[in-house]
Design a protein around this motif. Structure first.
Motif, PDB file in Angstrom:
ATOM      1  N   GLN A  17       0.842  -1.214   0.000  1.00  0.00           N
ATOM      2  CA  GLN A  17       0.000   0.000   0.000  1.00  0.00           C
ATOM      3  C   GLN A  17       0.870   1.254   0.000  1.00  0.00           C
ATOM      4  O   GLN A  17       0.589   2.209  -0.711  1.00  0.00           O
ATOM      5  N   HIS A  18       1.936   1.273   0.767  1.00  0.00           N
ATOM      6  CA  HIS A  18       2.853   2.426   0.799  1.00  0.00           C
ATOM      7  C   HIS A  18       3.473   2.652  -0.578  1.00  0.00           C
ATOM      8  O   HIS A  18       3.608   3.790  -1.026  1.00  0.00           O
ATOM      9  N   LYS A  19       3.858   1.566  -1.251  1.00  0.00           N
ATOM     10  CA  LYS A  19       4.448   1.695  -2.590  1.00  0.00           C
ATOM     11  C   LYS A  19       3.434   2.260  -3.580  1.00  0.00           C
ATOM     12  O   LYS A  19       3.762   3.107  -4.411  1.00  0.00           O
ATOM     13  N   ARG A  20       2.166   1.764  -3.493  1.00  0.00           N
ATOM     14  CA  ARG A  20       1.125   2.304  -4.380  1.00  0.00           C
ATOM     15  C   ARG A  20       0.892   3.779  -4.095  1.00  0.00           C
ATOM     16  O   ARG A  20       0.765   4.595  -5.008  1.00  0.00           O
ATOM     17  N   THR A  21       0.849   4.138  -2.825  1.00  0.00           N
ATOM     18  CA  THR A  21       0.658   5.539  -2.435  1.00  0.00           C
ATOM     19  C   THR A  21       1.819   6.402  -2.924  1.00  0.00           C
ATOM     20  O   THR A  21       1.609   7.508  -3.439  1.00  0.00           O
ATOM     21  N   ALA A  22       3.042   5.895  -2.782  1.00  0.00           N
ATOM     22  CA  ALA A  22       4.211   6.640  -3.245  1.00  0.00           C
ATOM     23  C   ALA A  22       4.173   6.831  -4.757  1.00  0.00           C
ATOM     24  O   ALA A  22       4.485   7.920  -5.269  1.00  0.00           O
ATOM     25  N   ALA A  23       3.756   5.809  -5.497  1.00  0.00           N
ATOM     26  CA  ALA A  23       3.648   5.912  -6.958  1.00  0.00           C
ATOM     27  C   ALA A  23       2.575   6.926  -7.349  1.00  0.00           C
ATOM     28  O   ALA A  23       2.766   7.741  -8.256  1.00  0.00           O
ATOM     29  N   GLU A  24       1.432   6.886  -6.652  1.00  0.00           N
ATOM     30  CA  GLU A  24       0.362   7.845  -6.921  1.00  0.00           C
ATOM     31  C   GLU A  24       0.823   9.270  -6.615  1.00  0.00           C
ATOM     32  O   GLU A  24       0.533  10.205  -7.371  1.00  0.00           O
ATOM     33  N   LEU A  25       1.540   9.432  -5.515  1.00  0.00           N
ATOM     34  CA  LEU A  25       2.055  10.753  -5.145  1.00  0.00           C
ATOM     35  C   LEU A  25       3.027  11.263  -6.196  1.00  0.00           C
ATOM     36  O   LEU A  25       2.971  12.438  -6.592  1.00  0.00           O
ATOM     37  N   THR A  26       3.892  10.384  -6.692  1.00  0.00           N
ATOM     38  CA  THR A  26       4.835  10.782  -7.740  1.00  0.00           C
ATOM     39  C   THR A  26       4.074  11.216  -8.991  1.00  0.00           C
ATOM     40  O   THR A  26       4.401  12.223  -9.610  1.00  0.00           O
ATOM     41  N   GLU A  27       3.041  10.458  -9.342  1.00  0.00           N
ATOM     42  CA  GLU A  27       2.238  10.802 -10.520  1.00  0.00           C
ATOM     43  C   GLU A  27       1.547  12.156 -10.335  1.00  0.00           C
ATOM     44  O   GLU A  27       1.513  12.986 -11.248  1.00  0.00           O
ATOM     45  N   VAL A  28       1.017  12.386  -9.152  1.00  0.00           N
ATOM     46  CA  VAL A  28       0.364  13.667  -8.857  1.00  0.00           C
ATOM     47  C   VAL A  28       1.380  14.806  -8.952  1.00  0.00           C
ATOM     48  O   VAL A  28       1.093  15.867  -9.500  1.00  0.00           O
ATOM     49  N   ARG A  29       2.581  14.587  -8.428  1.00  0.00           N
ATOM     50  CA  ARG A  29       3.622  15.622  -8.499  1.00  0.00           C
ATOM     51  C   ARG A  29       3.984  15.941  -9.945  1.00  0.00           C
ATOM     52  O   ARG A  29       4.152  17.104 -10.308  1.00  0.00           O
ATOM     53  N   VAL A  30       4.115  14.900 -10.764  1.00  0.00           N
ATOM     54  CA  VAL A  30       4.452  15.108 -12.182  1.00  0.00           C
ATOM     55  C   VAL A  30       3.342  15.901 -12.871  1.00  0.00           C
ATOM     56  O   VAL A  30       3.606  16.859 -13.604  1.00  0.00           O
ATOM     57  N   ARG A  31       2.094  15.510 -12.621  1.00  0.00           N
ATOM     58  CA  ARG A  31       0.975  16.250 -13.236  1.00  0.00           C
ATOM     59  C   ARG A  31       0.913  17.686 -12.731  1.00  0.00           C
ATOM     60  O   ARG A  31       0.635  18.613 -13.483  1.00  0.00           O
ATOM     61  N   HIS A  32       1.154  17.863 -11.450  1.00  0.00           N
ATOM     62  CA  HIS A  32       1.138  19.205 -10.871  1.00  0.00           C
ATOM     63  C   HIS A  32       2.230  20.081 -11.499  1.00  0.00           C
ATOM     64  O   HIS A  32       1.993  21.234 -11.848  1.00  0.00           O
ATOM     65  N   ARG A  33       3.431  19.507 -11.664  1.00  0.00           N
ATOM     66  CA  ARG A  33       4.537  20.253 -12.270  1.00  0.00           C
ATOM     67  C   ARG A  33       4.186  20.650 -13.710  1.00  0.00           C
ATOM     68  O   ARG A  33       4.394  21.787 -14.132  1.00  0.00           O
ATOM     69  N   ALA A  34       3.606  19.712 -14.455  1.00  0.00           N
ATOM     70  CA  ALA A  34       3.208  19.995 -15.839  1.00  0.00           C
ATOM     71  C   ALA A  34       2.121  21.075 -15.883  1.00  0.00           C
ATOM     72  O   ALA A  34       2.171  21.996 -16.713  1.00  0.00           O
ATOM     73  N   ALA A  35       1.162  20.972 -14.974  1.00  0.00           N
ATOM     74  CA  ALA A  35       0.096  21.980 -14.924  1.00  0.00           C
ATOM     75  C   ALA A  35       0.659  23.350 -14.572  1.00  0.00           C
ATOM     76  O   ALA A  35       0.263  24.369 -15.149  1.00  0.00           O
ATOM     77  N   ARG A  36       1.597  23.383 -13.635  1.00  0.00           N
ATOM     78  CA  ARG A  36       2.212  24.653 -13.237  1.00  0.00           C
ATOM     79  C   ARG A  36       2.972  25.264 -14.412  1.00  0.00           C
ATOM     80  O   ARG A  36       2.915  26.472 -14.634  1.00  0.00           O
ATOM     81  N   GLN A  37       3.662  24.429 -15.194  1.00  0.00           N
ATOM     82  CA  GLN A  37       4.372  24.936 -16.367  1.00  0.00           C
ATOM     83  C   GLN A  37       3.397  25.499 -17.394  1.00  0.00           C
ATOM     84  O   GLN A  37       3.658  26.537 -17.999  1.00  0.00           O
ATOM     85  N   TRP A  38       2.257  24.821 -17.579  1.00  0.00           N
ATOM     86  CA  TRP A  38       1.258  25.333 -18.493  1.00  0.00           C
ATOM     87  C   TRP A  38       0.710  26.680 -18.018  1.00  0.00           C
ATOM     88  O   TRP A  38       0.511  27.602 -18.809  1.00  0.00           O
ATOM     89  N   VAL A  39       0.466  26.780 -16.736  1.00  0.00           N
ATOM     90  CA  VAL A  39      -0.046  28.042 -16.184  1.00  0.00           C
ATOM     91  C   VAL A  39       0.962  29.167 -16.425  1.00  0.00           C
ATOM     92  O   VAL A  39       0.595  30.264 -16.851  1.00  0.00           O
ATOM     93  N   LEU A  40       2.242  28.881 -16.168  1.00  0.00           N
ATOM     94  CA  LEU A  40       3.266  29.900 -16.402  1.00  0.00           C
ATOM     95  C   LEU A  40       3.329  30.284 -17.879  1.00  0.00           C
ATOM     96  O   LEU A  40       3.437  31.465 -18.221  1.00  0.00           O
ATOM     97  N   LEU A  41       3.265  29.298 -18.759  1.00  0.00           N
ATOM     98  CA  LEU A  41       3.284  29.558 -20.192  1.00  0.00           C
ATOM     99  C   LEU A  41       2.087  30.405 -20.612  1.00  0.00           C
ATOM    100  O   LEU A  41       2.230  31.387 -21.353  1.00  0.00           O
ATOM    101  N   LEU A  42       0.909  30.039 -20.118  1.00  0.00           N
ATOM    102  CA  LEU A  42      -0.295  30.806 -20.448  1.00  0.00           C
ATOM    103  C   LEU A  42      -0.229  32.222 -19.884  1.00  0.00           C
ATOM    104  O   LEU A  42      -0.643  33.184 -20.538  1.00  0.00           O
TER     105      LEU A  42
END
Length: 110
Positions: A17-42
């Motif tokens: 469960q910890h590994k799944r949570t860590a993977a989900e957190l990493t995925e959320v961080r990646v999406r958040h970083r991409a979204a933040r870059q889009w916001v800055l670009l826009l």
């Protein structure tokens, strides 16, 4: 022994469960970083568009002022060269006759 096996199974389940949570957190961080870059670009794009629109407005105002000034110059020059009846003043008629394009201009005026 059964309790140890049960505890080990529980521990392995929590670890998975910890590994799944860590993977989900990493995925959320990646999406958040991409979204933040889009916001800055826009945001940069919007700022650039705002500057472009402002520059165009300033340019339009400058052109309008230059057009008004040119129109005033033409009116003043016309007033200097022609009387109220539309006849060219004598000194301007003499100057115009000496210019190389005088016959063409005279033909256009007639």
């Amino acid at each position: 022994l059964e309790r140890l096996e049960s505890a080990l199974a529980d521990w392995r389940e929590r670890e998975a469960q910890h590994k799944r949570t860590a993977a989900e957190l990493t995925e959320v961080r990646v999406r958040h970083r991409a979204a933040r870059q889009w916001v800055l670009l826009l945001r940069r794009s919007a700022e650039q568009n705002t500057r472009t629109v402002a520059d165009l407005a300033i340019g339009r105002q400058r052109l309008a002022k230059e057009a008004e000034a040119a129109a005033r110059e033409v009116e003043a020059e016309t007033a200097r060269r022609f009387d109220k009846k539309g006849q060219m003043h004598a000194r301007w008629a003499e100057r115009s006759a000496l210019e190389p394009n005088a016959p063409k201009r005279q033909a256009l005026l007639e």
